[in-house]
Design an enzyme around this catalytic site. Structure first.
Site, PDB file in Angstrom:
ATOM      1  N   GLU A 157      37.426  11.681 -30.938  1.00 26.02           N
ATOM      2  CA  GLU A 157      36.897  11.279 -32.366  1.00 26.02           C
ATOM      3  C   GLU A 157      35.391  11.535 -32.179  1.00 26.02           C
ATOM      4  O   GLU A 157      34.623  10.707 -32.518  1.00 26.02           O
ATOM      5  CB  GLU A 157      37.088   9.948 -32.571  1.00 26.02           C
ATOM      6  CG  GLU A 157      38.802   9.651 -32.770  1.00 26.02           C
ATOM      7  CD  GLU A 157      38.981   8.089 -32.951  1.00 26.02           C
ATOM      8  OE1 GLU A 157      38.164   7.291 -33.144  1.00 26.02           O
ATOM      9  OE2 GLU A 157      40.228   7.776 -33.072  1.00 26.02           O
ATOM     10  N   ASN A 199      40.807  15.443 -29.045  1.00 25.01           N
ATOM     11  CA  ASN A 199      41.707  14.263 -29.887  1.00 25.01           C
ATOM     12  C   ASN A 199      40.804  13.930 -30.826  1.00 25.01           C
ATOM     13  O   ASN A 199      39.694  13.344 -31.002  1.00 25.01           O
ATOM     14  CB  ASN A 199      42.332  13.245 -29.201  1.00 25.01           C
ATOM     15  CG  ASN A 199      43.661  12.513 -29.656  1.00 25.01           C
ATOM     16  OD1 ASN A 199      44.326  13.183 -30.290  1.00 25.01           O
ATOM     17  ND2 ASN A 199      43.207  11.411 -29.842  1.00 25.01           N
ATOM     18  N   HIS A 235      47.618   9.822 -38.478  1.00 23.25           N
ATOM     19  CA  HIS A 235      47.876   8.573 -38.923  1.00 23.25           C
ATOM     20  C   HIS A 235      47.992   8.768 -40.666  1.00 23.25           C
ATOM     21  O   HIS A 235      46.929   8.829 -41.166  1.00 23.25           O
ATOM     22  CB  HIS A 235      46.683   7.783 -38.814  1.00 23.25           C
ATOM     23  CG  HIS A 235      46.605   7.279 -37.198  1.00 23.25           C
ATOM     24  ND1 HIS A 235      47.536   6.694 -36.504  1.00 23.25           N
ATOM     25  CD2 HIS A 235      45.645   7.538 -36.314  1.00 23.25           C
ATOM     26  CE1 HIS A 235      47.082   6.331 -35.290  1.00 23.25           C
ATOM     27  NE2 HIS A 235      46.090   7.275 -34.984  1.00 23.25           N
ATOM     28  N   GLU A 264      49.372  10.663 -32.270  1.00 26.09           N
ATOM     29  CA  GLU A 264      49.336   9.436 -32.596  1.00 26.09           C
ATOM     30  C   GLU A 264      50.270   9.148 -33.837  1.00 26.09           C
ATOM     31  O   GLU A 264      49.560   8.151 -34.855  1.00 26.09           O
ATOM     32  CB  GLU A 264      48.051   8.804 -32.853  1.00 26.09           C
ATOM     33  CG  GLU A 264      46.986   8.973 -31.393  1.00 26.09           C
ATOM     34  CD  GLU A 264      45.801   8.202 -31.718  1.00 26.09           C
ATOM     35  OE1 GLU A 264      45.199   7.792 -32.423  1.00 26.09           O
ATOM     36  OE2 GLU A 264      45.117   8.775 -30.769  1.00 26.09           O
ATOM     37  N   ASP A 266      51.797   8.124 -37.150  1.00 28.89           N
ATOM     38  CA  ASP A 266      52.478   7.024 -37.909  1.00 28.89           C
ATOM     39  C   ASP A 266      52.353   7.241 -39.305  1.00 28.89           C
ATOM     40  O   ASP A 266      51.376   7.765 -39.715  1.00 28.89           O
ATOM     41  CB  ASP A 266      51.977   5.423 -37.213  1.00 28.89           C
ATOM     42  CG  ASP A 266      50.483   5.229 -37.350  1.00 28.89           C
ATOM     43  OD1 ASP A 266      49.877   6.260 -38.171  1.00 28.89           O
ATOM     44  OD2 ASP A 266      50.046   4.527 -36.858  1.00 28.89           O
TER      45      ASP A 266
HETATM   46  O1  9MR Z   1      46.277   1.162 -31.588  1.00 29.39           O
HETATM   47  C1  9MR Z   1      44.990   0.544 -30.850  1.00 29.39           C
HETATM   48  C2  9MR Z   1      44.534  -0.695 -31.142  1.00 29.39           C
HETATM   49  O2  9MR Z   1      45.495  -1.538 -30.451  1.00 29.39           O
HETATM   50  C3  9MR Z   1      43.254  -0.916 -30.870  1.00 29.39           C
HETATM   51  O3  9MR Z   1      42.708  -2.214 -31.074  1.00 29.39           O
HETATM   52  C4  9MR Z   1      42.376   0.069 -31.534  1.00 29.39           C
HETATM   53  C5  9MR Z   1      40.927  -0.178 -30.956  1.00 29.39           C
HETATM   54  O4  9MR Z   1      39.964   0.731 -31.509  1.00 29.39           O
HETATM   55  O5  9MR Z   1      42.430   1.085 -31.199  1.00 29.39           O
HETATM   56  C6  9MR Z   1      43.985   1.702 -31.470  1.00 29.39           C
HETATM   57  O6  9MR Z   1      44.222   2.835 -31.288  1.00 29.39           O
HETATM   58  C7  9MR Z   1      43.489   3.918 -32.017  1.00 29.39           C
HETATM   59  C8  9MR Z   1      43.262   5.125 -30.814  1.00 29.39           C
HETATM   60  O7  9MR Z   1      42.723   4.622 -29.498  1.00 29.39           O
HETATM   61  C9  9MR Z   1      42.701   6.183 -31.314  1.00 29.39           C
HETATM   62  N1  9MR Z   1      42.917   6.725 -32.693  1.00 29.39           N
HETATM   63  C10 9MR Z   1      43.090   5.594 -33.539  1.00 29.39           C
HETATM   64  C11 9MR Z   1      44.055   4.644 -33.084  1.00 29.39           C
HETATM   65  C12 9MR Z   1      44.238   3.567 -34.114  1.00 29.39           C
HETATM   66  O8  9MR Z   1      43.231   2.796 -34.617  1.00 29.39           O
END
Ligand code: 9MR
Length: 453
Positions: A157, A199, A235, A264, A266
């Site tokens: 990101e 990513n 997402h 990722e 969903d």
């Molecule tokens: O699913 C993850 C969640 O449990 C955490 O609280 C969050 C914190 O930043 O991160 C979520 O996963 C993220 C991933 O690491 C990067 N891309 C976005 C995902 C969803 O927010």
């Protein structure tokens, strides 16, 4: 460059299967899980995993049955692995990784360098101190997992949303524009066998942000910065729907000469609409040869980071949703609905059929350096589908295999036999699957033998 030096083609016809072949209902031989169906398409099907949920038998039951890759959802992030500068804690991530390896599942590492979820001490650093801390972090974490990771999200990101095409402002970005390539080089040095990915989200279709990532990746390829894959988080919801040019966007990145992965996935929604969108996303990956895997961001709706959107393939009770069936069918699999005559209590009748002549060939790509090598072996089935395979590789004196992925190694120092693991034994007619190994000493000889089962 990484996969370079030699491409060796290897031979051999294989063993015959003898005897009786069970006659089952139409479709009964199709894969019945996401992982097995994806494997028949030469791909993995993975999920994000939370270590603290592994003791839930419903959760771990679905995980082990359906998925061939895992991504620790939070356990490998900077705040989790280096809560105090220079003190590393790998316990939770190790639990996920070791369990996955024991089950023959791949691991996607997530994520080495990211502006978010930094420990407080890193948030308070800047300049050279932060740059050095980042390089040390990448090096230490990637070294700890050396040889165990299929693909690493090295940088996550790093680009801004919107129309600017600019880098995201962050403490890491303010250390200098080269922070991303420095992270990739550190990761390659620490774990030369892992695929290294960039990513991001909102890069799933062609837009200013994905164009900026595309320009960076093109530049990296042109200058030899080590990068092997791009992850598309995917997402999706009403505000951020599956883009109509999703496949085209995956393809243009693949055409740069790297793998693309859906990392990722969903999709908020329910019922047929959600199922159709999942099917479309799956189709897009299957249509892009170098889209080599799909990961959904959690197992049950209740496991999701946005649970209220019910975005996953299993409901809160662990029952497969319409979206599950849509993905499975798109992958060429089918749900099991055994009739009484097919149940294990009353086995199907068997008849003798002429066995097919199973054969396979193996193509070995070697990347060698002084003192070591990585071999990537592609197994290709002949005109009859395989149920399993073994590829034997001859090693020169002084060589030793130190680590293997997607196969189990056995045998002497001179000839090492690599046999399929559970999920990649079945290979459709003319289909392929890959495994790899790393070694010390001189690289293997040009001969290998593939035996089909
Ligand atoms: O699913 C993850 C969640 O449990 C955490 O609280 C969050 C914190 O930043 O991160 C979520 O996963 C993220 C991933 O690491 C990067 N891309 C976005 C995902 C969803 O927010």
């Amino acid at each position: 460059m990484r996969r370079s030096l030699a491409i060796l083609t290897v031979l051999t016809s294989g063993a015959l299967t003898a005897g009786a072949v069970a006659v089952l209902a139409p479709g009964a031989n199709a894969a019945t899980t996401l992982g097995a169906a994806a494997a028949e398409k030469g791909r993995y099907f993975g999920t994000a995993v939370a270590a603290y949920k592994l003791s839930d038998p419903v959760y771990s039951g679905i995980l082990d049955r359906e998925f061939t890759s895992v991504t620790p959802e939070n356990e490998m992030k900077w705040d989790a692995t280096e809560p105090t500068q220079g003190t590393f804690t790998f316990t939770s991530a190790d639990t996920i990784v070791n369990r996955a390896i024991a089950n023959g599942q791949k691991v996607r590492g997530h994520a080495l360098a990211w502006h978010s979820q930094q420990p407080g001490w890193a948030q308070n650093l800047s300049g050279t101190a932060l740059r050095n801390a980042m390089v040390n972090h990448v090096t230490r974490v990637a070294t700890h997992y050396r040889g165990k990771i299929d693909s690493w999200d090295v940088v996550n990101e790093a680009f801004a949303d919107g129309s600017t095409g600019a880098r995201r402002d962050s403490n890491l970005q303010r250390t200098g524009n080269d922070w991303i390539e420095v992270a990739f080089r550190a990761a390659r040095a620490a774990d030369p066998a892992a695929k290294l990915c960039y990513n991001d989200y909102n890069t799933d279709g062609q837009n200013a942000k994905s164009n900026a990532v595309y320009a960076m990746v093109s530049d990296f390829k042109a200058r030899g910065v080590p990068i092997d894959c791009v992850g598309f988080q995917s997402h999706f919801n009403a505000q951020s729907p599956l883009p109509s040019d999703y496949q085209a966007n995956l393809q243009r990145f693949a055409d740069l000469g790297l793998d693309v992965q859906i990392t990722e996935l969903d999709i908020e929604g329910s019922g047929t609409t959600q199922a159709n969108t999942y099917a479309a996303a799956t189709r897009a990956c299957l249509a892009v040869t170098r889209c080599n895997g799909i990961t959904v961001w959690g197992i049950r709706d209740t496991d999701s980071w946005r649970a209220s959107g019910t975005p996953l393939l299993f409901d809160g009770n662990g029952n497969p949703k319409a979206a599950y069936t849509a993905v499975l069918n798109t992958l060429g699999g089918t749900t099991t609905s055994p009739s009484p005559s097919q149940s294990s209590a009353s086995p199907s009748p068997s008849v003798s059929q002429p066995p097919g002549t199973r054969s396979c060939a193996a193509t070995v790509a070697i990347n060698a350096w002084t003192g070591g090598f990585v071999a990537t072996v592609k197994v290709t089935a002949g005109a009859t589908a395989l149920t399993g395979w073994t590829a034997a590789v001859t090693l020169p004196s002084g060589s030793a295999v130190t680590n293997t992925w997607n196969a189990t190694a056995s045998g002497s120092t001179a000839t090492v036999s690599f046999t399929n693991v559970g999920y990649n034994g079945p290979v459709p007619a003319a289909g392929t699957t890959e495994f790899g190994f790393q070694g010390t000493g001189p690289a293997p000889s040009t001969t290998a033998t593939c035996t089909a089962r």
